[in-house]
Motif scaffolding. Structure first.
Motif, PDB file in Angstrom:
ATOM      1  N   PHE A 119       0.926  -1.205   0.020  1.00 22.82           N
ATOM      2  CA  PHE A 119       0.021   0.110  -0.023  1.00 22.82           C
ATOM      3  C   PHE A 119       0.878   1.171   0.016  1.00 22.82           C
ATOM      4  O   PHE A 119       0.546   2.127  -0.468  1.00 22.82           O
ATOM      5  N   GLN A 120       1.920   1.308   0.830  1.00 20.08           N
ATOM      6  CA  GLN A 120       2.698   2.337   0.838  1.00 20.08           C
ATOM      7  C   GLN A 120       3.638   2.704  -0.252  1.00 20.08           C
ATOM      8  O   GLN A 120       3.561   3.825  -0.822  1.00 20.08           O
ATOM      9  N   ASP A 122      -4.096   7.331   8.053  1.00 15.32           N
ATOM     10  CA  ASP A 122      -5.326   6.365   8.664  1.00 15.32           C
ATOM     11  C   ASP A 122      -5.066   4.728   8.506  1.00 15.32           C
ATOM     12  O   ASP A 122      -5.246   4.036   9.560  1.00 15.32           O
ATOM     13  N   VAL A 123      -4.571   4.479   7.340  1.00 14.35           N
ATOM     14  CA  VAL A 123      -4.048   3.075   7.211  1.00 14.35           C
ATOM     15  C   VAL A 123      -3.049   2.615   8.220  1.00 14.35           C
ATOM     16  O   VAL A 123      -2.979   1.512   8.839  1.00 14.35           O
ATOM     17  N   THR A 169      -2.396   3.815  11.080  1.00 18.16           N
ATOM     18  CA  THR A 169      -2.936   3.912  12.447  1.00 18.16           C
ATOM     19  C   THR A 169      -3.704   2.430  12.550  1.00 18.16           C
ATOM     20  O   THR A 169      -3.810   1.891  13.624  1.00 18.16           O
ATOM     21  N   ALA A 170      -4.566   2.118  11.491  1.00 15.34           N
ATOM     22  CA  ALA A 170      -5.211   0.710  11.783  1.00 15.34           C
ATOM     23  C   ALA A 170      -4.201  -0.403  12.021  1.00 15.34           C
ATOM     24  O   ALA A 170      -4.556  -1.239  12.694  1.00 15.34           O
ATOM     25  N   VAL A 171      -3.207  -0.316  11.247  1.00 17.71           N
ATOM     26  CA  VAL A 171      -2.310  -1.374  11.310  1.00 17.71           C
ATOM     27  C   VAL A 171      -1.690  -1.390  12.838  1.00 17.71           C
ATOM     28  O   VAL A 171      -1.351  -2.433  13.274  1.00 17.71           O
ATOM     29  N   SER A 172      -1.341  -0.343  13.263  1.00 17.52           N
ATOM     30  CA  SER A 172      -0.668  -0.037  14.519  1.00 17.52           C
ATOM     31  C   SER A 172      -1.836  -0.575  15.590  1.00 17.52           C
ATOM     32  O   SER A 172      -1.371  -1.184  16.676  1.00 17.52           O
ATOM     33  N   LYS A 225     -11.787   1.269  13.456  1.00 16.13           N
ATOM     34  CA  LYS A 225     -10.822   2.205  12.500  1.00 16.13           C
ATOM     35  C   LYS A 225     -10.912   1.618  11.186  1.00 16.13           C
ATOM     36  O   LYS A 225     -11.106   2.371  10.055  1.00 16.13           O
ATOM     37  N   VAL A 226     -10.894   0.158  10.850  1.00 13.08           N
ATOM     38  CA  VAL A 226     -10.946  -0.299   9.584  1.00 13.08           C
ATOM     39  C   VAL A 226     -12.272  -0.078   9.011  1.00 13.08           C
ATOM     40  O   VAL A 226     -12.552   0.409   7.800  1.00 13.08           O
ATOM     41  N   GLN A 227     -13.438  -0.327   9.792  1.00 17.18           N
ATOM     42  CA  GLN A 227     -14.790   0.329   9.405  1.00 17.18           C
ATOM     43  C   GLN A 227     -14.992   1.785   8.915  1.00 17.18           C
ATOM     44  O   GLN A 227     -15.589   2.053   7.847  1.00 17.18           O
ATOM     45  N   GLU A 228     -14.164   2.594   9.868  1.00 16.81           N
ATOM     46  CA  GLU A 228     -14.201   3.911   9.637  1.00 16.81           C
ATOM     47  C   GLU A 228     -13.589   4.335   7.997  1.00 16.81           C
ATOM     48  O   GLU A 228     -14.254   4.994   7.287  1.00 16.81           O
TER      49      GLU A 228
END
Length: 505
Positions: free
Chosen positions: A71-72, A122-123, A125-128, A161-164
């Motif tokens: 993704f990055q 945001d991605v 943060t979700a992984v963290s 977070k993933v759903q957001e």
């Protein structure tokens, strides 16, 4: 037993009671054993589930980390492309300065750099958040109530977070997908619309008739280009090209006009106009040579053109071009050098259609339809312009090959009308290379006259004279003239220079 009965009754009762108590203890012991066996089974299942959970957590975390890396990388490339796209659109809008460009490019849905940065953050943060879940599962400590609550809280935070992210980005992606799908459908419709006319063009590229698969001009073209059935055969053109000290591969390539589909036809049209724009900045002596070509040789519409009164124009050239062996195709041969009538006329027709298509496309793009603008797709606007331009270009070509004239642009009306011959003039300027064009001119001259130009001498002499006034320091200039400007004569306060040029072939 009868004599002992009364005395033994109490003992028997006690034995029965002891037996019952032993049975009760046995049942209790059996229940406890069963409970411990169940507990042992539960412990085994717990250990097994915990092991599977840790393995799955490791696998999921590794998969998520790998997806994050992908993704990055994609986001890095996307940001770069997005920055370049935004900059290019801004440049085009700024350079064009036209309302049409603002309308077309103003409808494109662009990403801001801030939106992409937020998406990436945001991605991350979700992984963290999931890494916290992974740490809770893999710390080696059995699940207590507190640990279970902590793990559940971390997992809920990750899911939230993933759903957001999904709810926000999915809505935008759904909109983009719907718009892309609608654009694809619209592009397909416009391609099909243009293809109908492109197919008509390909079916009618030339009017040279071939009876029984025999080219009626085969003999003439064999004399001009050499006989392909005889290896090493040279025609008049090759002979004159060698005489003019030019290499055979210096002949200009046949222009790439691709009318297979709407996309390629539009690109060919734009390339043709772009090369014409470059040409108009450097029109040289070629104009006179090209005018000789369209005057002394015939072409497809010679004898079909009419003057202002409606009378058919008759050539006044002493060479009588309408009676030459290569009827209705000589200028086309000079341009394209094909060994067949159909080939030369087809190239001229295709290039002329591409030019008219470019004009029609330009007119359409200057006034794009609102529904096309709303789609936010410049390629769709171009395809609509190709379709509309193809319709008009096909109508124009029907008139041009009949000897009629058409306006250069509808915006100009009848102020500037061009015919088939005018476009040949234009293409001669666009494609001519002096040695090649002159060699192709000499070849049909020999074919028409039977005269070998190698054995014919032509001599031209020209003289030019100019004078200039000695504004400053006439004595110094007079002295310089005597010593450094040989051939200059002094006439009072002016200097005169005369030069003579001689040319023979």
């Amino acid at each position: 037993m009868a004599r002992a009965g009364p005395a033994a009754a109490e003992s028997i009762r006690q034995l029965i009671q002891a037996k019952q108590e032993l049975m009760n203890q046995l049942q209790q012991a059996s229940g406890i054993v069963s409970q411990y066996e169940q507990l042992l089974q539960d412990l085994l299942r717990y250990a097994e589930s915990l092991g599977i959970l840790k393995l799955k957590s490791e696998s999921d975390f590794a998969d998520l980390a790998q997806k994050k890396d992908v993704f990055q990388e994609a986001m890095k490339a996307g940001k770069k492309a997005n920055d370049e796209l935004n900059a290019e659109i801004g440049r085009v809008k700024s350079d064009s300065g036209s309302l049409a460009a603002d309308q077309v490019f103003g409808q494109i849905k662009l990403f801001s750099r801030e939106d992409l940065d937020r998406y990436e953050a945001d991605v991350g943060t979700a992984v963290s958040l999931y890494s916290s879940v992974h740490a809770q599962i893999g710390d080696g400590v059995l699940f207590t109530q507190q640990k279970y609550n902590n793990t559940q809280t971390a997992l809920d935070s990750f899911l939230q977070k993933v759903q957001e992210i999904y709810s926000r980005e999915n809505a935008a992606q759904t909109e983009r997908s719907n718009r892309t799908s609608a654009n694809k459908t619209a592009k397909k419709e416009q391609r099909a619309k243009a293809q109908t006319y492109l197919d008509q063009i390909k079916r009618g590229l030339g009017d040279c008739s071939i009876i029984d698969s025999v080219d009626p001009y085969r003999e003439q073209y064999a004399a001009l280009q050499g006989d392909p059935a005889q290896p090493g055969s040279k025609g008049y053109f090759q002979a004159y090209l060698e005489l003019n000290q030019a290499l055979a591969d210096s002949a200009p390539p046949v222009p790439q006009v691709d009318l297979k589909d709407a996309d390629k036809a539009g690109l060919s049209a734009m390339k043709l106009v772009a090369s014409l724009g470059d040409l108009l900045t450097d029109v040289r002596d070629e104009f006179y040579v090209d005018e000789f070509a369209v005057s002394k040789f015939n072409y497809r519409t010679l004898g079909l053109e009419k003057d202002a009164s409606g009378a058919v124009k008759v050539s006044k050239e002493l060479s009588r071009p309408e009676q030459h062996p290569l009827s209705g195709q000589e200028v086309e041969y000079l341009l394209y050098g094909s060994s067949t009538c159909a080939g030369n006329q087809s190239f001229a027709y295709a290039e002329m259609f591409a030019f008219r298509l470019a004009v029609g496309m330009t007119e359409a793009m200057l006034k794009p339809r609102n529904e096309m603008l709303a789609a936010g797709s410049p390629p769709l606007v171009v395809l609509v312009a190709v379709a509309e331009g193809a319709v008009q270009a096909q109508k124009d070509m029907s008139k041009l090959i009949q000897g009629e004239t058409v306006p250069l642009s509808k915006e100009l009306g009848s102020a500037l009308m061009l015919g088939y011959k005018d476009y040949l003039r234009l293409f001669l300027l666009l494609h001519s290379r002096e040695a090649t064009l002159l060699s192709r001119m000499q070849a049909p001259l020999q074919l028409n006259t039977g005269m070998d130009l190698n054995r014919t001498t032509t001599y031209v002499s020209g003289s030019a004279s100019t004078s200039f006034r000695l504004w400053f320091m006439p004595r110094v200039m007079h002295w310089i003239g005597k010593s450094g400007f040989s051939g200059c004569e002094t006439e009072g306060s002016r200097r005169r220079m005369t030069r003579t040029a001689d040319f023979t072939y």
